[in-house]
Every structure is written in C-alpha cells, then in structure tokens.
Enzyme design. Structure first.
Site, PDB file in Angstrom:
ATOM      1  N   PRO A 176       0.792  -1.239   0.000  1.00  0.00           N
ATOM      2  CA  PRO A 176       0.000   0.000   0.000  1.00  0.00           C
ATOM      3  C   PRO A 176       0.822   1.286   0.000  1.00  0.00           C
ATOM      4  CG  PRO A 176       0.086  -0.909   2.215  1.00  0.00           C
ATOM      5  CD  PRO A 176       0.874  -1.852   1.356  1.00  0.00           C
ATOM      6  N   CYS A 177       2.110   1.170  -0.107  1.00  0.00           N
ATOM      7  CA  CYS A 177       2.990   2.326   0.104  1.00  0.00           C
ATOM      8  C   CYS A 177       2.619   3.577  -0.685  1.00  0.00           C
ATOM      9  CB  CYS A 177       4.430   1.930  -0.225  1.00  0.00           C
ATOM     10  SG  CYS A 177       5.646   2.881   0.672  1.00  0.00           S
TER      11      CYS A 177
END
Lengths: 227, 360
Positions: A176-177
C-alpha cells in the site's frame, strides 16, 4: 472534501462508508457478477465485543486472460452465467478448450483497511479448481502482462506475501505504500469527483479500478459513472 | 538515555533448541543446541549457527526451517524477544524450542527463505513505521546502498548500536513526543513533537507512533505467572497493528497506560450515545467511529455515556520488562522500541465472564 490539502488517505469510518457504497453500487450495476460482500470479524476472538471490524470479500472468481497480445481481461461469474454488457466481450465457458480449462484459476479478493497507511489494501489468493494454491511464479504468469513486468522491475516492493490480518493465514498483498499519493492524483485529475460532495462514496470504486488492473479484475464501466 | 537503549539492544534470550524427533536419523540423538538469541533479532537468523549442529543427523531433503514452542509454530517475522515475552509468561531459562528442517507448515506460516526474507520483512516494517511517523516512506526508499547494508548488518549482528544509530538517525524517524523535557521526579511532564508543526499558539498537532500490540485475555484471575494459562494457539492472541495517536498537550502526560487503552477502546473507552453515533449503527455493521484523541476525550463525553465492558490490564511486557504504566509513553517508545521503529507490547487482559450482548 478539500482535495487540495487531502493526502489521499481515509479514516476507518470513511472506509466503512466507502465499502458500503461499493457493495451497493456493484450489486446494482453488475447484478450478474458475484457480489462483493462485507465480512465482519470480532476484534478479539476470545471475548464477545461490541466492536467489529471487517473487510470486503469477493471470492471464487475467475480472471482469465484470453489473448496475451490484446491483454484483454474479463471478470465473469462462474460456470453458466455470463455477463453481457455491450462494453465487455462475453465468453461461454463451455467453449474453452480443455487445456484452457486446466489453466483456469480462481481468485479470492479481500479489501482490508490498513490503519498504518490509512488506505485500503488488496489481499488475494489464487488457486486451481481443486483448491491447490498457485506458486508465486505461476501467479506471475497469470497476471496481466504489464503487471507482471512491474513485478519483475521491483520485486518485493510490489506484491508481498503476508499474514492476512483477520484470517491469520498467508495471503498475497499489494503493497500500500504509494496508494495515498496516486489516490490524490486520481481525485485531483477528475474535476467532477473533486466537486462532488460524495467523494468518499466513490473512493473505493476508484481505488479498485486501479488496483484491480493488477490482478485483471475489470470494473464494469457503469461503476465509474457519477450518479 | 543511551543506557536504556543499550540494554535493550544487548538483551538476549538463552535458547535450548531441540531437533524434532521425526528428523533424527542417528543414534544417539544429537544434544540440543544452546545459543544466545538477541531479543531484537529473528529466529531464522540463527539457523546458520544451529544447522551445523544437526547436519549429520538430518534426513535427506531440502531444508525448510521452522521453529516451534510446545506445538505452536513460531512466526518468524516477530522479533525473538517478543515471542519469548508473549509465549513464555513465566520466563523459562533456557527457553526450550524445537527446530524442524522439513515439513514447513505453509498453510500457517508465510514462507521464509532465510536471511533475505527476514531482511525484507524488516525493511517493510521500517517503511511502515516511516509512513506512520512521517506520512511517507521516502527516507527509507532513498537510503543509499551502503547505508542499507550498514543498517541491516547492525541489526543482524545486534552488536553495533552505534552503527545502527548513525544510519537510523538519517531516516529522521523521531517520533511524536520524542524530544521532551522530562522532569520525572516531580511527575510533571511536557511533551513536544519533533516532527509535527506548531501553530502560533504553540499547540502541537497529533503525532502517530508505530505500535504492535499482542493481546491475550484471561477470564480468571491469576496471581502467579506460573498459573497463567499457556497460549497454545495463535487464535488466542489478538494482534493489533495500529498506530497510537498522541497529542502534545501542555501539562498533560500521555502515559503507557493511556496508549494501551487507546488501542483497546472497546474495553476502556466510554461510549457516547449522541444522535450522530446511533444513526451510524446499522444492521451488522456496528461501527464506532474510533476516537483519534486517545484518552483525552473522556471528560467531554461524560454526560451521556455508559462505561463499556471494562477489562483489567493484568500484564504489560515490553522488551522483557514490565514498565510502570504511569511512565510517559514517549519515554517508553524512545527507549524500548525495536530497530524497525516499532514498539512491541505484550498485554494480558483480564475480562469479565459476563459480557454485554452484541447489538449486531
């Protein structure tokens, strides 16, 4: 919602609102497809609690790449049903050759909220019709071409294998960065989204339209229409 | 201040590692391997030291190493010290573990391919911590190659705190409340946020602290740790990977207990039955908007609220110690966190037998 100062992330409460909106709209627009459903999970398994968390689930779906060159991807329900929208090619599964049928793998997709990144995260698993999970290398072969390439370019930072936060079993997860950043770009780029007060309701739908491309989940065109 | 960090860094658990009997092919069976495992390290990193000990007796095949304690497969990405604090309530010295070289339980444990897997898991956690503290992972992503190597080696060897601090300080992961003027003797405390913005009045904004909480519950009280029930399944542990949100309010001290309670609102939070909340409760989705103000909210909601099913905190263990719960949380974070900048807290709650039935 003030888009200019927004960082692309959402709160847990907003996630719940967006999840409900996704479930309802998907059911309305794509009634022939298997529905997204909300799965509730008690926070602590060993004690009855008022508090429930949960995640969105779409399981047992087939995502088949018909022709590699065209990179066309379909999402359609199992067995006899076919989704027949003008915008999508429909496939009668019975006409697939035997070798194609052997290649068919099933996906379970879960959308889980990450308190750390404050965005939704896609968890998925892939398995053959007998339930046998695919090896990571085989999953890569089944992913759309552009997705596989990105995977190769930045190996572990893209798809990682981690413990599912609720099921406590190994699942694949899309990292999800960067989500906050591209969600912000997505919303900034769409003037109607920015003006629309119900932006949260379309958050997950917009998110899924991007993220779904990784695994080859096609979002019905009508999902993205503003009402 | 350096001292506390140093103690943590140098903390180690003596392990006595037995090869699982199904993998012993020679007589007499090999003696268990004795090894001192760094608290901040991870079990798979010990394999190169253990394997030679058992090599000659292993059955043919490819190594897929995993550890187990009393039948419970151990999650290799949890730091060794945390596993010990969690699973060995009454500390066992040496800690008796079983090692397997075959038959990896791939349906329970995510795969581990040795040092590389551990390193990537560590870096991913570091990125997550960075995101929590700074709102982005840039500092970690932009680390130079030599810095990355240096960082990992300092953790891997758990020997070189100075080297670690040198590289880690470049990441600018000072957490909320990190810089503080503490007057611990008098009990007063002012916290300031090192990374947050302050407006003209000096009020600081909320900061987020990376925390991993491992909670297990008991319904019966116990006075002696020996009498605490054994954890024989991961299902009995609630793993909460959620940042603690803190304010830097002048004159107010945010304690360790405040932090723990903020992560377990269903046990400690007072529920306010305003119109807004009751309209949110629909069907099976009973959602309570999580308070993002930690414990500070309570006084505002007193008029129209009822206490939730309050639990009692029986045990809070961090890095093998049980800190006084009144200690300022920022001190705990700064001194007891792991190298990936997460604070791992093991909590045992005593919950009452009679539960308020769920509305859902």
């Amino acid at each position: 919602m003030d888009i200019s100062s927004w960082d692309g992330t959402i709160s847990l409460a907003e996630f719940h609102v967006a999840a409900r909106a996704l479930v309802e709209k998907w059911k309305r627009v794509s009634s022939a497809s298997p529905p997204w459903s909300w799965v509730s999970c008690p926070k602590q398994p060993w004690v009855a609690s008022h508090e429930v968390e949960g995640y969105l689930s779409l399981e047992n779906i087939i995502l088949v790449s018909i022709k590699e060159e065209h990179d066309e991807l379909l999402s359609f329900p199992q067995k006899e049903e076919t989704s027949c929208s003008d915008k999508e090619e429909s496939i009668d599964i019975a006409t697939l050759s035997q070798s194609d049928r052997d290649e068919i793998c099933y996906y379970d997709l879960h959308i889980v909220y990450s308190a750390s990144y404050r965005v939704p995260v896609l968890y998925f698993r892939v398995y053959y019709s007998d339930g046998e999970p695919l090896e990571f290398e085989d999953i890569k072969k089944h992913l759309p071409a552009h997705s596989a390439k990105t995977l190769l370019d930045s190996k572990w930072t893209f798809i990682t294998q981690e413990e599912h936060p609720y099921l406590k079993r190994p699942w694949y997860k899309l990292h999800p960065c960067g989500t906050g950043e591209w969600m912000k770009l997505l919303f900034q780029g769409d003037v109607s989204l920015a003006r629309n007060g119900a932006a949260i309701e379309v958050y997950l739908i917009s998110w899924l339209s991007f993220v779904g491309q990784v695994v080859g989940l096609r979002i019905p065109y009508e999902m993205l229409n503003q009402l | 201040m350096m001292e506390a960090q140093k103690y943590v860094w140098e903390g180690a658990i003596p392990l006595q590692i037995h090869l699982h009997e199904s993998e012993v092919t020679t007589l007499p069976p090999p003696l268990p391997a004795l090894i001192l495992a760094p608290r901040i390290g991870y079990l798979p990193l010990l394999i190169p030291h253990i394997k030679p000990h058992f090599n000659s007796t292993l059955p043919p095949g490819v190594d897929t190493v995993w550890f187990e304690y009393k039948g419970l497969p151990l999650k290799w990405y949890i730091p060794t010290g945390v596993l010990f604090d969690l699973l060995c309530v009454e500390p066992e010295r040496p800690w008796n573990l079983t090692v397997h070289f075959r038959g990896y339980p791939g349906n329970i444990l995510i795969p581990c391919e040795g040092e590389d897997s551990v390193k990537w898991s560590f870096i991913n956690s570091l990125k997550e911590a960075s995101y929590i503290i700074n709102g982005n992972c840039k500092n970690v992503m932009n680390m130079s190659q030599p810095d990355q190597v240096e960082l990992w080696h300092s953790v891997f060897n758990a020997g070189n705190l100075e080297a670690y601090l040198k590289v880690s300080s470049k990441l600018k992961l000072g957490t909320a409340g990190h810089e503080y003027s503490a007057n611990l003797n008098s009990g007063s405390f002012v916290s300031r946020q090192s990374t947050g913005d302050t407006d003209a009045t000096g009020q600081v904004k909320t900061g987020r602290v990376p925390v991993r909480l491992y909670v297990w519950g008991v319904s019966e009280d116990f006075d002696d740790l020996e009498d605490a029930p054994q954890i024989d399944s991961w299902d009995k542990i609630s793993y909460i990977n959620r940042p603690v949100e803190i304010h830097g309010e002048e004159g107010k001290c945010f304690t360790l207990l405040d932090a723990v309670k903020s992560l377990l609102p269903e046990h400690f939070q007072y529920k306010s039955l305003t119109n807004e909340e009751s309209s949110k409760e629909e069907g099976e989705d009973e959602q309570k908007v999580p308070s993002e103000e930690g414990g500070e909210n309570l006084s505002e909601d007193v008029e129209s609220c009822y206490p939730s099913d309050n639990a009692e905190v029986k045990l809070v263990r961090i890095q093998g110690i049980e800190p006084k719960l009144e200690i300022p949380f920022s001190w705990v974070v700064h001194n007891l966190m792991n190298p990936e900048h997460f604070l791992h807290i093991c909590v045992c709650l005593k919950v009452s037998q009679v539960k308020i039935p769920s509305d859902g």
